[in-house]
Enzyme design. Sequence first.
Site, mmCIF file in Angstrom:
data_model
loop_
_atom_site.group_PDB
_atom_site.id
_atom_site.type_symbol
_atom_site.label_atom_id
_atom_site.label_comp_id
_atom_site.label_asym_id
_atom_site.label_seq_id
_atom_site.Cartn_x
_atom_site.Cartn_y
_atom_site.Cartn_z
ATOM 1 N N ARG A 1 20.868 37.587 42.070
ATOM 2 C CA ARG A 1 20.923 38.936 42.653
ATOM 3 C C ARG A 1 19.538 39.570 42.754
ATOM 4 O O ARG A 1 19.287 40.339 43.683
ATOM 5 C CB ARG A 1 21.858 39.823 41.839
ATOM 6 N N LYS B 1 46.191 37.626 42.510
ATOM 7 C CA LYS B 1 46.991 38.798 42.853
ATOM 8 C C LYS B 1 47.204 38.998 44.343
ATOM 9 O O LYS B 1 46.244 39.200 45.086
ATOM 10 C CB LYS B 1 46.307 40.038 42.290
ATOM 11 N N GLY C 1 33.665 36.197 43.489
ATOM 12 C CA GLY C 1 32.983 35.445 42.430
ATOM 13 C C GLY C 1 33.371 33.985 42.323
ATOM 14 O O GLY C 1 32.493 33.110 42.302
ATOM 15 N N GLY D 1 35.222 42.763 45.854
ATOM 16 C CA GLY D 1 36.075 43.867 46.307
ATOM 17 C C GLY D 1 35.548 44.502 47.588
ATOM 18 O O GLY D 1 36.326 44.824 48.495
HETATM 19 P P1 AMP Z 1 41.752 37.267 41.846
HETATM 20 O O1 AMP Z 1 41.009 38.167 40.894
HETATM 21 O O2 AMP Z 1 43.034 37.827 42.306
HETATM 22 O O3 AMP Z 1 40.859 36.794 42.982
HETATM 23 O O4 AMP Z 1 42.104 35.975 41.028
HETATM 24 C C1 AMP Z 1 41.166 35.112 40.451
HETATM 25 C C2 AMP Z 1 41.812 34.429 39.308
HETATM 26 O O5 AMP Z 1 42.988 33.794 39.744
HETATM 27 C C3 AMP Z 1 40.982 33.359 38.661
HETATM 28 O O6 AMP Z 1 40.672 33.786 37.380
HETATM 29 C C4 AMP Z 1 41.909 32.136 38.622
HETATM 30 O O7 AMP Z 1 41.908 31.466 37.390
HETATM 31 C C5 AMP Z 1 43.260 32.737 38.850
HETATM 32 N N1 AMP Z 1 44.217 31.796 39.439
HETATM 33 C C6 AMP Z 1 44.201 31.255 40.664
HETATM 34 N N2 AMP Z 1 45.229 30.433 40.848
HETATM 35 C C7 AMP Z 1 45.931 30.429 39.688
HETATM 36 C C8 AMP Z 1 47.106 29.781 39.252
HETATM 37 N N3 AMP Z 1 47.777 28.943 40.044
HETATM 38 N N4 AMP Z 1 47.558 30.061 38.009
HETATM 39 C C9 AMP Z 1 46.889 30.910 37.206
HETATM 40 N N5 AMP Z 1 45.774 31.550 37.569
HETATM 41 C C10 AMP Z 1 45.296 31.305 38.791
#
Ligand code: AMP
Length: 405
Positions: free
Chosen positions: A36, A205, A362, A385
Amino acid sequence: MNKKSIKDIDIKGKTVFIRVDFNVPIKDGKIEDDTRIRGALPTIKYAIEQGAKIVLASHLGRPLKDKKKAEEKGTPYDPAKYTLRPVAERLAELLEKEVAFEGKNMTAQIASLGSGDIFMRENLRLDAGEEKNDAEFAKKLADGIDIYVNDAFGTAHRAHASTEGITHHVETCVAGLLMEKELEFLGKALNSPERPFVAILGGAKVSDKIPVIESLIERKVDKLLIGGAMAYTFFKAQGYTVGKSLVEDEMMPKALEIEAQAKAAGVEILLPTDHQVVDSYDPLNSRKAIQIEFTNAGLVGLDIGPDTAAVFANALEGAKTIVWNGPMGMFEEKPFDEGTIAIAKAVAEATEKGATSIVGGGDSVAAINQAGLADKISHISTGGGATLEFLAGDVLPGVGALDDK
Ligand code: AMP
């Protein structure tokens, strides 16, 4: 881009406040990754060449929130973790130039800057006024400043004193070179993407990604590939057994709605065909790739499977624009990073064949770096975000506040 950039104005001899993103990982006073800091160099070097008097400002971590948490839990709080001083030192090394750091009399320090001199403020978030976008604090930030430059895209989705409030107290507000690049690439993907346009979304999510999914469908992305835990909410809504995989039950109606919207708009949604599952007792040893429909109640899906990686890579063939945000699985735990790495490779290959690729968030950026493919991607966004909100069609407060061309 319809926002003015630092190159559109005269900054010679002017005191220029540059909001940078120096929120870097620091351990025991040592910077673990200076990406960064390097990212802000073009703007800083340009300002030096032009003979501006430079005031740099950034946040680092969440000092006040962490302090409160530590007090509540009775755990120690270490203020040394939140000083930007090591960053000023690193920057001085990179520029081979002195970087003055905030002391007791900041007003005098700023007033005494000569052309091409650099001064760095201490961590903005040490003052509660920063995140509250407090008007008094914003006014103080603008003290002695002629021109405001925002080069911190990653925090532009937050209306904080240094990203929004300050712009009410400085006459001229423009984008830095890094910000300009973000707005050019993301703006093009949002408003006039070359087609076929394929978006890949992953992560845990669905709820976080609803606005961006809806915006992409509205703008008629050609294909939308959905991986990561997000996919299970769609599968469960369709009536599949997803075992103990991560699902947002309350989002199931929304998932069905999105599928209907996509169908009506002629947007193809691709979900995984297979996945890497474990029985939760002995995760690594029980890992196996199975088709989605064979999932039983005891299993947890942690990554896309090889068939899906191939199907997704195939869907990227011939694409002219690719946007990717979010991992395809539990990326932090090897070997559940395999699906994400496979997608990183596929995006790089499609870029070599002529696609413009934008990767944000990230985990996806980490996958690209881990696979050594950073130079094969058209644009690695510094936002997580912020990138999602921009692609959802929202005007980011820190961007909206800049002067129009
Ligand atoms: P997000 O913050 O919504 O972009 O999600 C990122 C997180 O999703 C990361 O920490 C991943 O470990 C988690 N993740 C992605 N796929 C899976 C899965 N199938 N099961 C559990 N965690 C997941």
